[in-house]
Design a protein around this motif. Sequence first.
Motif, short mmCIF file in Angstrom:
data_model
loop_
_atom_site.label_atom_id
_atom_site.label_comp_id
_atom_site.label_asym_id
_atom_site.label_seq_id
_atom_site.Cartn_x
_atom_site.Cartn_y
_atom_site.Cartn_z
N ARG A 41 33.05 34.60 48.23
CA ARG A 41 33.86 35.42 47.67
C ARG A 41 33.64 35.68 46.26
O ARG A 41 33.56 37.03 45.54
CB ARG A 41 35.40 35.03 47.71
N TYR A 48 29.97 43.46 43.50
CA TYR A 48 30.62 44.71 43.68
C TYR A 48 30.82 45.37 42.21
O TYR A 48 30.74 46.61 42.10
CB TYR A 48 32.05 44.49 44.36
N GLU A 49 31.39 44.46 41.32
CA GLU A 49 31.54 44.89 40.20
C GLU A 49 30.44 45.50 39.34
O GLU A 49 30.37 46.45 38.75
CB GLU A 49 32.15 43.80 39.14
N GLY A 105 40.71 54.26 40.84
CA GLY A 105 41.34 52.91 40.51
C GLY A 105 40.39 52.02 40.01
O GLY A 105 40.53 50.78 39.75
N MET A 110 38.14 45.85 33.25
CA MET A 110 37.92 44.66 33.72
C MET A 110 36.87 44.00 34.32
O MET A 110 36.44 42.99 34.48
CB MET A 110 39.08 44.39 34.82
N ASN A 114 35.52 40.23 34.57
CA ASN A 114 35.29 39.76 36.00
C ASN A 114 34.35 39.25 36.21
O ASN A 114 34.03 38.01 36.88
CB ASN A 114 36.03 40.96 37.12
N TYR A 118 33.95 35.03 37.19
CA TYR A 118 33.57 34.49 38.57
C TYR A 118 32.25 33.96 38.53
O TYR A 118 31.88 33.29 39.55
CB TYR A 118 33.80 35.63 39.63
N ASP B 32 47.67 49.81 41.57
CA ASP B 32 46.59 50.86 41.81
C ASP B 32 45.25 50.55 41.20
O ASP B 32 44.43 51.55 41.16
CB ASP B 32 47.27 52.09 41.39
N LEU B 33 45.12 49.41 40.32
CA LEU B 33 43.81 49.56 39.78
C LEU B 33 42.97 48.37 40.34
O LEU B 33 43.38 47.21 40.33
CB LEU B 33 44.09 48.80 38.19
N MET B 34 41.95 48.87 40.89
CA MET B 34 41.01 47.95 41.92
C MET B 34 40.44 46.90 41.20
O MET B 34 40.28 45.69 41.61
CB MET B 34 40.04 48.79 42.60
N SER B 35 40.10 47.11 39.96
CA SER B 35 39.56 45.89 39.06
C SER B 35 40.37 44.87 38.64
O SER B 35 40.26 43.74 38.68
CB SER B 35 38.92 46.44 37.78
N ASP B 36 41.85 45.31 38.65
CA ASP B 36 42.76 44.11 38.55
C ASP B 36 42.98 43.40 39.81
O ASP B 36 43.21 42.34 39.84
CB ASP B 36 44.27 44.81 38.17
N LEU B 38 40.62 42.95 41.85
CA LEU B 38 39.58 42.04 41.77
C LEU B 38 39.56 40.85 40.83
O LEU B 38 39.14 39.78 41.10
CB LEU B 38 38.26 42.69 41.60
N ALA B 39 40.31 41.01 39.84
CA ALA B 39 40.45 40.16 38.91
C ALA B 39 41.52 39.00 39.27
O ALA B 39 41.08 37.81 38.92
CB ALA B 39 40.86 40.70 37.36
N PHE B 40 42.47 39.64 39.87
CA PHE B 40 43.81 38.29 39.94
C PHE B 40 43.90 38.24 41.35
O PHE B 40 44.68 36.97 41.55
CB PHE B 40 45.04 39.07 39.49
N SER B 41 43.49 38.63 42.37
CA SER B 41 44.25 38.47 43.86
C SER B 41 43.53 37.31 44.47
O SER B 41 42.29 36.76 44.02
CB SER B 41 43.69 39.76 44.60
N GLN B 55 37.38 52.71 48.65
CA GLN B 55 37.21 51.52 47.75
C GLN B 55 38.21 50.63 47.69
O GLN B 55 37.97 49.52 47.37
CB GLN B 55 36.85 52.20 46.36
N THR B 59 37.39 46.66 48.25
CA THR B 59 37.98 45.69 47.17
C THR B 59 38.89 44.57 48.29
O THR B 59 38.61 43.39 47.79
CB THR B 59 39.19 46.40 46.25
#
Lengths: 140, 118
Positions: A41, A48-49, A105, A110, A114, A118, B32-36, B38-41, B55, B59
Amino acid sequence: MQEKLILENKIERGDFARGGETSSNLKELLRKLGIPSDKNRRITIVAYELEMNIIIHSYGGEIKVYISSEQIKVVAADSGPGIEDLEKALQPGFSTADDEIRDMGFGAGMGLNNIQHYSDDVEIETGPGQPTKITAIVNL
Amino acid sequence: MKFAEIIPLLQLEPLVVIDDPDYEIETACGCDLMSDVLAFSQEKTLLLTGLTNPQVIRTAEMTDIRFIIFVRGKRPQEETIALAREKGINLYMSPKPMFECCGLLYKAGLNSENIRQI
């Protein structure tokens, strides 16, 4: 420590339709190799980033993934135009992405944050007008 | 809470059904922010979003999110649905807006995620 190249993919500038395909392939490959899901993960979020960064910000590039008994390493290299101000780019929330990217999106500022969060280790080589090479490692 | 309880609560229309509705959902994330995301989920999170492009599926795939709800009746593009089917991610659609969806879930006992400090 012998490392082996397990994935190599070209990433085209602006290719949103295929954005994430490389990271998706990586995730499947690591699953088949029996890599623990938490490590999988982390490294696929990083990949991906990096993949989306090449699509959004660069002229195009490639992603290579290496594995050894100790680590997984993702190397994302593009042909420019380089990060103008790396210190700013590393600040959470800072982004140079335009409205079109934000509507999809992304561009929340970030991405690099990110990648650092990670990864166990990150190296960024860049500069104005230069290619960018980011090496991110997750230890096994 | 079980996902099955969320279906009537948010008047969900199924688009892609992979997992049993008895699947236990631990937290939810409205974003609605995919980077968020990715950051927090975290895993076991339910994602509510107004974004409908492929996307969103990518994500979810990277973060191991198994359930996505598109809010305010936004029907995703066919390629988004096809990708979710291929990747085994459950898709549902609610006619309710984001604020109401989140409010109803919170009131029903679903918690938000533990957000890391940045």
